[in-house]
Design a protein around this motif. Structure first.
Motif, PDB file in Angstrom:
ATOM      1  N   LYS A 267       0.819  -1.220   0.000  1.00 18.95           N
ATOM      2  CA  LYS A 267       0.000   0.000   0.000  1.00 18.95           C
ATOM      3  C   LYS A 267       0.852   1.269   0.000  1.00 18.95           C
ATOM      4  CE  LYS A 267      -2.599   0.572   3.738  1.00 18.95           C
ATOM      5  NZ  LYS A 267      -3.726   0.404   4.620  1.00 18.95           N
ATOM      6  N   PHE A 268       1.970   1.243   0.768  1.00 20.38           N
ATOM      7  CA  PHE A 268       2.769   2.466   0.908  1.00 20.38           C
ATOM      8  C   PHE A 268       3.967   2.518  -0.051  1.00 20.38           C
ATOM      9  CE2 PHE A 268       0.464   2.057   4.948  1.00 20.38           C
ATOM     10  CZ  PHE A 268      -0.193   3.276   4.941  1.00 20.38           C
ATOM     11  N   THR A 269       3.946   1.655  -1.078  1.00 24.34           N
ATOM     12  CA  THR A 269       5.024   1.678  -2.068  1.00 24.34           C
ATOM     13  C   THR A 269       4.421   1.884  -3.452  1.00 24.34           C
ATOM     14  OG1 THR A 269       6.234   0.122  -0.690  1.00 24.34           O
ATOM     15  CG2 THR A 269       7.027   0.364  -2.935  1.00 24.34           C
ATOM     16  N   GLY A 293       9.133   2.159  -0.272  1.00 25.67           N
ATOM     17  CA  GLY A 293       7.982   3.065  -0.303  1.00 25.67           C
ATOM     18  C   GLY A 293       8.229   4.415   0.325  1.00 25.67           C
ATOM     19  N   ILE A 294       7.152   5.036   0.820  1.00 24.02           N
ATOM     20  CA  ILE A 294       7.226   6.432   1.289  1.00 24.02           C
ATOM     21  C   ILE A 294       8.005   6.588   2.599  1.00 24.02           C
ATOM     22  CG2 ILE A 294       5.099   7.157   0.125  1.00 24.02           C
ATOM     23  CD1 ILE A 294       3.694   6.932   2.877  1.00 24.02           C
ATOM     24  N   GLY A 295       8.181   5.484   3.337  1.00 27.12           N
ATOM     25  CA  GLY A 295       8.935   5.550   4.595  1.00 27.12           C
ATOM     26  C   GLY A 295       8.157   6.237   5.714  1.00 27.12           C
ATOM     27  N   LEU A 303       4.693   5.667  17.146  1.00 21.83           N
ATOM     28  CA  LEU A 303       3.272   6.005  17.089  1.00 21.83           C
ATOM     29  C   LEU A 303       2.459   5.042  16.214  1.00 21.83           C
ATOM     30  CD1 LEU A 303       2.489   8.611  18.538  1.00 21.83           C
ATOM     31  CD2 LEU A 303       2.136   9.662  16.306  1.00 21.83           C
ATOM     32  N   ILE A 304       3.102   4.542  15.152  1.00 21.06           N
ATOM     33  CA  ILE A 304       2.341   3.729  14.180  1.00 21.06           C
ATOM     34  C   ILE A 304       1.802   2.426  14.784  1.00 21.06           C
ATOM     35  CG2 ILE A 304       3.412   4.651  12.091  1.00 21.06           C
ATOM     36  CD1 ILE A 304       5.227   2.178  12.098  1.00 21.06           C
ATOM     37  N   PHE A 305       2.347   2.003  15.938  1.00 22.85           N
ATOM     38  CA  PHE A 305       1.850   0.776  16.569  1.00 22.85           C
ATOM     39  C   PHE A 305       0.674   1.066  17.510  1.00 22.85           C
ATOM     40  CE2 PHE A 305       6.244  -0.330  15.448  1.00 22.85           C
ATOM     41  CZ  PHE A 305       6.002  -1.483  14.718  1.00 22.85           C
ATOM     42  N   ARG A 310      -2.471   7.114  12.056  1.00 24.36           N
ATOM     43  CA  ARG A 310      -2.043   7.053  10.667  1.00 24.36           C
ATOM     44  C   ARG A 310      -1.202   8.296  10.413  1.00 24.36           C
ATOM     45  NH1 ARG A 310      -5.650   6.426   6.305  1.00 24.36           N
ATOM     46  NH2 ARG A 310      -4.300   4.755   5.649  1.00 24.36           N
ATOM     47  N   ILE A 311      -0.131   8.131   9.659  1.00 24.83           N
ATOM     48  CA  ILE A 311       0.751   9.285   9.450  1.00 24.83           C
ATOM     49  C   ILE A 311       0.132  10.236   8.417  1.00 24.83           C
ATOM     50  CG2 ILE A 311       3.111  10.026   8.880  1.00 24.83           C
ATOM     51  CD1 ILE A 311       2.899   8.137  11.332  1.00 24.83           C
ATOM     52  N   GLN A 312      -0.390   9.672   7.334  1.00 22.17           N
ATOM     53  CA  GLN A 312      -0.980  10.515   6.287  1.00 22.17           C
ATOM     54  C   GLN A 312      -2.370  10.969   6.734  1.00 22.17           C
ATOM     55  OE1 GLN A 312      -0.011   7.363   5.941  1.00 22.17           O
ATOM     56  NE2 GLN A 312      -1.978   6.451   6.303  1.00 22.17           N
ATOM     57  N   THR A 313      -2.872  12.042   6.119  1.00 22.49           N
ATOM     58  CA  THR A 313      -4.184  12.523   6.523  1.00 22.49           C
ATOM     59  C   THR A 313      -5.270  11.660   5.881  1.00 22.49           C
ATOM     60  OG1 THR A 313      -4.452  13.954   4.643  1.00 22.49           O
ATOM     61  CG2 THR A 313      -3.332  14.895   6.552  1.00 22.49           C
ATOM     62  N   GLY A 323      -5.999   2.347  10.358  1.00 26.03           N
ATOM     63  CA  GLY A 323      -5.025   2.682  11.402  1.00 26.03           C
ATOM     64  C   GLY A 323      -5.014   1.628  12.496  1.00 26.03           C
ATOM     65  N   LEU A 324      -5.580   0.457  12.204  1.00 27.17           N
ATOM     66  CA  LEU A 324      -5.632  -0.609  13.218  1.00 27.17           C
ATOM     67  C   LEU A 324      -4.586  -1.696  12.975  1.00 27.17           C
ATOM     68  CD1 LEU A 324      -9.423  -1.404  13.774  1.00 27.17           C
ATOM     69  CD2 LEU A 324      -7.793  -0.528  15.415  1.00 27.17           C
ATOM     70  N   GLY A 325      -4.181  -1.830  11.694  1.00 29.14           N
ATOM     71  CA  GLY A 325      -3.341  -2.969  11.283  1.00 29.14           C
ATOM     72  C   GLY A 325      -2.122  -3.208  12.140  1.00 29.14           C
ATOM     73  N   LEU A 326      -1.314  -2.150  12.364  1.00 30.82           N
ATOM     74  CA  LEU A 326      -0.064  -2.369  13.101  1.00 30.82           C
ATOM     75  C   LEU A 326      -0.303  -2.548  14.601  1.00 30.82           C
ATOM     76  CD1 LEU A 326       2.550  -0.080  11.329  1.00 30.82           C
ATOM     77  CD2 LEU A 326       2.356  -2.547  11.266  1.00 30.82           C
ATOM     78  N   LYS A 351      11.527  -1.200   6.740  1.00 37.59           N
ATOM     79  CA  LYS A 351      11.856  -2.609   6.954  1.00 37.59           C
ATOM     80  C   LYS A 351      11.237  -3.019   8.289  1.00 37.59           C
ATOM     81  CE  LYS A 351      16.055  -5.407   7.293  1.00 37.59           C
ATOM     82  NZ  LYS A 351      17.501  -5.295   7.111  1.00 37.59           N
ATOM     83  N   PHE A 352      10.258  -3.930   8.228  1.00 34.63           N
ATOM     84  CA  PHE A 352       9.624  -4.435   9.447  1.00 34.63           C
ATOM     85  C   PHE A 352      10.179  -5.833   9.714  1.00 34.63           C
ATOM     86  CE2 PHE A 352       6.736  -1.104   8.335  1.00 34.63           C
ATOM     87  CZ  PHE A 352       6.187  -0.668   9.534  1.00 34.63           C
ATOM     88  N   ARG A 353      10.722  -6.048  10.915  1.00 32.89           N
ATOM     89  CA  ARG A 353      11.291  -7.356  11.230  1.00 32.89           C
ATOM     90  C   ARG A 353      10.509  -7.966  12.404  1.00 32.89           C
ATOM     91  NH1 ARG A 353      17.172  -8.878  13.554  1.00 32.89           N
ATOM     92  NH2 ARG A 353      17.058 -11.108  13.134  1.00 32.89           N
TER      93      ARG A 353
HETATM   94  P1  ADP Z   1      -3.402   1.592   8.090  1.00 31.68           P
HETATM   95  O1  ADP Z   1      -2.453   0.941   7.162  1.00 31.68           O
HETATM   96  O2  ADP Z   1      -4.766   1.018   8.030  1.00 31.68           O
HETATM   97  O3  ADP Z   1      -3.370   3.077   8.012  1.00 31.68           O
HETATM   98  P2  ADP Z   1      -1.661   0.538  10.123  1.00 31.68           P
HETATM   99  O4  ADP Z   1      -1.858   0.435  11.604  1.00 31.68           O
HETATM  100  O5  ADP Z   1      -1.401  -0.708   9.395  1.00 31.68           O
HETATM  101  O6  ADP Z   1      -2.926   1.282   9.571  1.00 31.68           O
HETATM  102  O7  ADP Z   1      -0.464   1.537   9.890  1.00 31.68           O
HETATM  103  C1  ADP Z   1      -0.411   2.743  10.607  1.00 31.68           C
HETATM  104  C2  ADP Z   1       0.355   3.769   9.835  1.00 31.68           C
HETATM  105  O8  ADP Z   1       1.745   3.398   9.773  1.00 31.68           O
HETATM  106  C3  ADP Z   1      -0.060   3.881   8.390  1.00 31.68           C
HETATM  107  O9  ADP Z   1      -1.176   4.714   8.220  1.00 31.68           O
HETATM  108  C4  ADP Z   1       1.190   4.473   7.755  1.00 31.68           C
HETATM  109  O10 ADP Z   1       1.228   5.852   7.976  1.00 31.68           O
HETATM  110  C5  ADP Z   1       2.315   3.830   8.554  1.00 31.68           C
HETATM  111  N1  ADP Z   1       2.873   2.651   7.839  1.00 31.68           N
HETATM  112  C6  ADP Z   1       2.631   1.359   8.111  1.00 31.68           C
HETATM  113  N2  ADP Z   1       3.349   0.545   7.297  1.00 31.68           N
HETATM  114  C7  ADP Z   1       4.048   1.349   6.498  1.00 31.68           C
HETATM  115  C8  ADP Z   1       4.986   1.131   5.428  1.00 31.68           C
HETATM  116  N3  ADP Z   1       5.337  -0.092   5.048  1.00 31.68           N
HETATM  117  N4  ADP Z   1       5.508   2.223   4.836  1.00 31.68           N
HETATM  118  C9  ADP Z   1       5.173   3.467   5.215  1.00 31.68           C
HETATM  119  N5  ADP Z   1       4.306   3.756   6.209  1.00 31.68           N
HETATM  120  C10 ADP Z   1       3.744   2.708   6.845  1.00 31.68           C
END
Ligand code: ADP
Length: 504
Positions: A267-269, A293-295, A303-305, A310-313, A323-326, A351-353
């Motif tokens: 999604k982010f690439t 991707g966008i990084g 915060l993303i966990f 979500r970082i983007q608006t 914004g629940l996935g991570l 890079k997610f490990r």
């Molecule tokens: P969602 O993908 O539904 O927004 P997630 O909890 O999966 O929710 O991710 C939270 C946020 O972390 C995303 O909105 C995005 O900003 C950032 N993120 C997660 N994975 C990536 C990735 N591989 N590259 C860039 N940003 C990411």
């Protein structure tokens, strides 16, 4: 017993207080008599009264006052009417002062205990309110998830059915694949919401099964194939030789973790590559998902966990999400006693490990699961199967797949018909939906088991086919007498494998 009941009451009526007071007097009077009889010193009564005075405030205020008044009355009586020496005004005053002092002391004690009790009650009430709100939310989400899973199950089943049709043109198959991919995404969102609730409520246990991590990875990548093909992104999957063909771990959770990480990377690439690498170090599965991707900026990486972050608006339509996935991924990794870390640079990639413990499955052969519909499964044909299912769409695709396997299928639309048929005809296995009109799957199963018990009939395998997938619900189905639970949307491969286990 009666005394205990009276003392434990929070609010006492005047009658109760009087009764407790009189009881206290009788007890003390009897005790005095006993002391006199045995010849023990009189001061023992005073000690016992003081002892009771110190204990009773914890339970009953009028008793304290009553006993105190009694004790002081007794002392004044002895001073005035049965003097052992000359009358002393000091003795009288000290008795009255004592009485007032102890009264104030016990009253204070009682006030403190009273406010502590009140606080305790308020806390208990608040905690009960919070628990019931959280349970209501969990029940609502579980119910919603059931309601949404049922139609998705129909869409996925029919799509699979049409995709397996050899006469279907490539053009139509492409569109069908898109429908399947969208439904898979929808199902993924519903699963995420459900998982989030389970993690929040903290009810979920790990369910280790034997499975192939290779199939799970291919399965996840296959379900995301349409999205990958719509972008200029290359996908690499490398599974190291150190990974055993079969491992024992919680397959459902690992699949969810992989899906969340890989789908985020895609999604982010927008261009470049997404690379999935898996290797095993001793009993740890080491999964790395790298993208170009966008990084993620450094200050946002923790915060993303967090849920709903979500970082983007939300206006950035191109990257939809909840914004629940991570947050769920982290919760699942923690439940599996693993670890997840992220390294990321904006505009370069992430890079997610993930490190997850597992057991090698060389020795035992437990529940092995099938993966795709296309996979040829060696099923015994000619068995007579009863399908109790009220949803016409589910009936159509289940009929298609089961008859294709050579099973003789009878379909009924409610639990009552299922019970009647099991009692009057011979079947080798029953597939039982749970929510059905007239009689539910649970009730029908209970009646079938009771009938088998009373007539010494052979136990027929009953498999639940259900969109209710919480652990609590699944336990309930097994408790009612069902042998296994096959979740909806039905994975036909899984269903046939489970049926095989019970038919053999
Ligand atoms: P969602 O993908 O539904 O927004 P997630 O909890 O999966 O929710 O991710 C939270 C946020 O972390 C995303 O909105 C995005 O900003 C950032 N993120 C997660 N994975 C990536 C990735 N591989 N590259 C860039 N940003 C990411």
């Amino acid at each position: 017993m009666i005394l205990k009941k009276l003392l434990m009451q929070e609010k006492h009526s005047g009658k109760t207080s009087l009764l407790v007071f009189l009881l206290g007097l009788i007890v003390i009077y009897l005790f005095r008599m006993f002391i006199k009889q045995v010849g023990l010193p009189d001061s023992l009564t005073t000690i016992v009264i003081w002892f009771i005075l110190l204990l009773v405030p914890f339970v009953h205020r009028p008793t304290v006052w009553g006993l105190l008044a009694f004790k002081t009355g007794l002392s004044i009586y002895s001073i005035l009417l049965r003097p052992r020496g000359p009358f002393s005004i000091n003795g009288l005053t000290s008795n009255i002062v004592n009485f007032i002092a102890v009264l104030i002391f016990t009253e204070l004690l009682y006030q403190i205990i009273g406010s502590l009790r009140k606080m305790n009650r308020e806390l208990a009430y608040e905690s009960q309110k919070a628990t019931s709100a959280s349970n209501a939310k969990a029940a609502f989400l579980a119910n919603m998830s059931h309601e949404i899973r049922t139609p998705i199950s129909g869409i996925l089943g029919l799509t699979d059915m049409l995709l397996s049709d050899k006469e279907c043109s490539i053009h139509v198959k492409n569109h069908l694949s898109m429908i399947k991919s969208s439904s898979d995404t929808l199902l993924h969102i519903v699963n995420n919401i459900l998982n989030f609730t389970k993690i929040e409520v903290g009810k979920e246990q790990n369910t280790p099964v034997q499975f192939s991590i290779h199939s799970v990875l291919h399965n996840v990548v296959d379900s995301l194939r349409t999205t990958i093909e719509s972008k200029s992104v290359e996908l690499y999957l490398h599974i190291d030789e150190s990974v055993y063909p079969e491992i024992i771990a919680d397959e459902v959770k690992i699949k969810q973790i992989l899906f969340n990480l890989i789908s985020n990377a895609i999604k982010f690439t927008d261009k470049g590559m997404v690379k999935i690498e898996v290797c095993a170090q001793r009993n740890m599965l080491d999964i790395t998902v790298t993208d170009t991707g966008i990084g993620i900026p450094k200050d946002k990486q923790d915060l993303i966990f967090t849920e709903f972050e979500r970082i983007q608006t939300s206006y950035e339509k191109s990257r939809e999400g909840t914004g629940l996935g991570l947050a769920i991924t982290k919760g699942l990794v923690e439940q599996l006693e693993g670890e997840i870390t992220v390294e990321s640079t904006p505009s370069v990639g992430s890079k997610f490990r993930t490190l997850l413990p597992f057991t090698d499955a060389l020795e035992s052969l437990q529940v092995t699961k099938g993966d795709t519909v296309d996979k040829e499964i060696d099923t015994p044909s000619g068995y007579s199967i009863l399908l109790a299912e009220d949803n016409p769409v589910n009936q159509v695709y289940l009929k298609h797949f089961l008859e294709k396997q050579g099973y003789e299928l009878t379909i009924v639309e409610n639990g009552e018909e299922a019970v009647d048929l099991v009692m009057s005809k011979n079947f080798n296995l029953v597939l039982m939906d749970i929510q059905m009109p007239v009689k539910s799957g649970i009730q029908a199963t209970k009646e079938i088991r009771a009938y088998e018990k009373s007539t010494a009939e052979k136990r027929i395998p009953i498999l639940a086919l259900t969109a209710s997938v919480t652990e609590h619900e699944q336990r309930l189905f097994l408790k009612s007498g069902m042998d296994a639970v096959c979740p909806k949307p039905v994975d036909v491969g899984n269903l046939l494998t489970t049926m095989n286990t019970y038919l053999n």
